[in-house]
Write an enzyme that holds these catalytic residues in place. Structure first.
Site, PDB file in Angstrom:
ATOM      1  N   LYS A 127       0.824  -1.210   0.000  1.00  0.00           N
ATOM      2  CA  LYS A 127       0.000   0.000   0.000  1.00  0.00           C
ATOM      3  C   LYS A 127       0.855   1.255   0.000  1.00  0.00           C
ATOM      4  CE  LYS A 127      -4.451  -1.472   1.809  1.00  0.00           C
ATOM      5  NZ  LYS A 127      -5.480  -1.265   2.837  1.00  0.00           N
ATOM      6  N   LYS A 209      -6.424 -12.288  -9.225  1.00  0.00           N
ATOM      7  CA  LYS A 209      -7.729 -12.491  -8.610  1.00  0.00           C
ATOM      8  C   LYS A 209      -8.697 -11.388  -9.046  1.00  0.00           C
ATOM      9  CE  LYS A 209      -7.790 -10.678  -3.906  1.00  0.00           C
ATOM     10  NZ  LYS A 209      -7.637 -10.929  -2.478  1.00  0.00           N
ATOM     11  N   LYS A 212     -12.124  -5.191  -8.054  1.00  0.00           N
ATOM     12  CA  LYS A 212     -12.890  -4.080  -8.601  1.00  0.00           C
ATOM     13  C   LYS A 212     -11.988  -2.916  -9.014  1.00  0.00           C
ATOM     14  CE  LYS A 212     -13.592  -1.568  -4.371  1.00  0.00           C
ATOM     15  NZ  LYS A 212     -13.083  -2.465  -3.324  1.00  0.00           N
TER      16      LYS A 212
END
Ligand code: TRP
Length: 343
Positions: A127, A209, A212
């Site tokens: 992140k 995977k 969105k």
């Protein structure tokens, strides 16, 4: 757990159900992958366990959020999970920000979490690479807050996917460390391996995977996608040139569609292979699309009803938070007392 059993061993006393804690961040729309991989499991666990569920909105602000959008996403996620079958009568379900003890315990636990441990968290590394302009302290201490979520409710089990395993491991270390210094305070939680969680892949690139945040919206199915959109997205899903519906190495696209179809219909791979023997991928994709529509449509209908009644949703969250607060209070009071904090 052991202590609870000792004080609870009158013959008629029913065995205490194991407690589960889990939370999902309100970071926008939920995908079919979220549903088949996690949400459906939340619903099923309610029969067997004493479940405490939250929207993790305090975690969400470690990445900059638009305030109105965050609030909306939080309520929408709450409604969607209830529409999917999370039952506020059976489980405690609330927003993390409604119970101040999460933030309180998080601070205390952050003083029992080492800089080195937090530096090793792969999610932090990922992140901070993705949000290089906002590597804030909260992003770094995120695992202490997650530990607080879990330990506050004395959870026995936490359902975890691969991405949260490391955080749960750290939670266990923090609990053991605290218990070692102050005596038994926290239940040390175990990972709960999800029974029938599907691992849903990206429809256009099954090596990844389903997510969105992929730039191509055809690569994922949202739980709120219209039936026609769902059918269209499955029609454009990648397959292979073999034209045979069977689960095998090197057939990642078909394997993914079989996994989704199996998760929605309960059919085994062998049954699916029989069903589509001699048929083309077109037929198979249509069947997968229809199975997904049949799975999501009832949820969508209920969801639309629920989000049109914000007041009712707020009431449910308030009720859930009040129950959560009662449990959380016991732990936070114990912790403050042990640490020597004036309350
Ligand atoms: N960090 C988790 C995620 O991003 C969400 C979460 C917050 C959570 N607190 C938790 C999950 C406690 C399990 C237990 O997916």
């Amino acid at each position: 757990m052991e202590e609870a059993m000792k004080t609870n061993n009158q013959p008629e006393a029913p065995a205490r159900k194991k407690r589960i804690f889990s939370a999902i961040q309100p970071s926008g729309q939920m995908t079919l992958g979220n549903y088949l991989g996690a949400i459906r499991n939340w619903v099923e666990m309610q029969d067997q366990f004493d479940c405490v569920y939250a929207t993790a909105n305090l975690h969400a602000i470690t990445v900059r959020q638009e305030p109105k959008k965050l609030k909306e996403n939080t309520t929408n996620l709450f409604a969607l999970l209830i529409a999917a079958g999370v039952d506020p009568e059976k489980s405690i379900f609330f927003h993390q920000s409604m119970v101040p003890a999460h933030a309180e315990l998080s601070w205390v636990l952050s003083t029992f979490t080492q800089f080195g441990e937090l530096s090793r968290m792969t999610q932090f590394k990922d992140k901070s690479a993705r949000h290089a302009d906002n590597i804030n302290a909260g992003l770094f201490t995120y695992p202490s807050l997650m530990a607080a979520d879990i330990l506050l409710y004395q959870a026995d089990l936490v359902p975890v996917g691969d991405d949260q395993r490391q955080h749960l491991e750290l939670t266990r270390d923090i609990a053991v460390r605290f218990n070692g210094i102050y005596g038994k305070t926290f239940v040390v939680p175990e990972p709960y391996i999800k029974k029938n969680a599907a691992r849903v892949r990206n429809l256009l690139d099954p090596s990844k995977k389903m997510s969105k945040s992929d730039p191509n919206t055809k690569s994922f199915i949202l739980m709120t996608d219209e039936p026609a959109t769902i059918m269209k997205k499955f029609r454009s899903a990648v397959t292979d040139s073999e034209a045979s519906v069977r689960y095998a190495e090197g057939k990642d696209g078909i394997n993914n569609l079989m996994e989704i179809y199996s998760a929605c219909t309960g059919k085994t791979y062998a049954q699916i292979e029989d069903e589509f023997r001699g048929k083309g991928y077109g037929d198979f994709k249509t069947a997968v699309g229809e199975a997904v529509v049949a799975t999501l449509e009832p949820i969508q209908i209920r969801y639309k009803e629920l989000i049109s009644d914000r007041k009712y949703l707020d009431e449910l969250a308030q009720k859930g938070a009040a129950s959560a607060e009662r449990l959380a209070k016991r732990t936070i009071e114990k912790v403050y007392k042990k640490v020597g904090l004036v309350r």
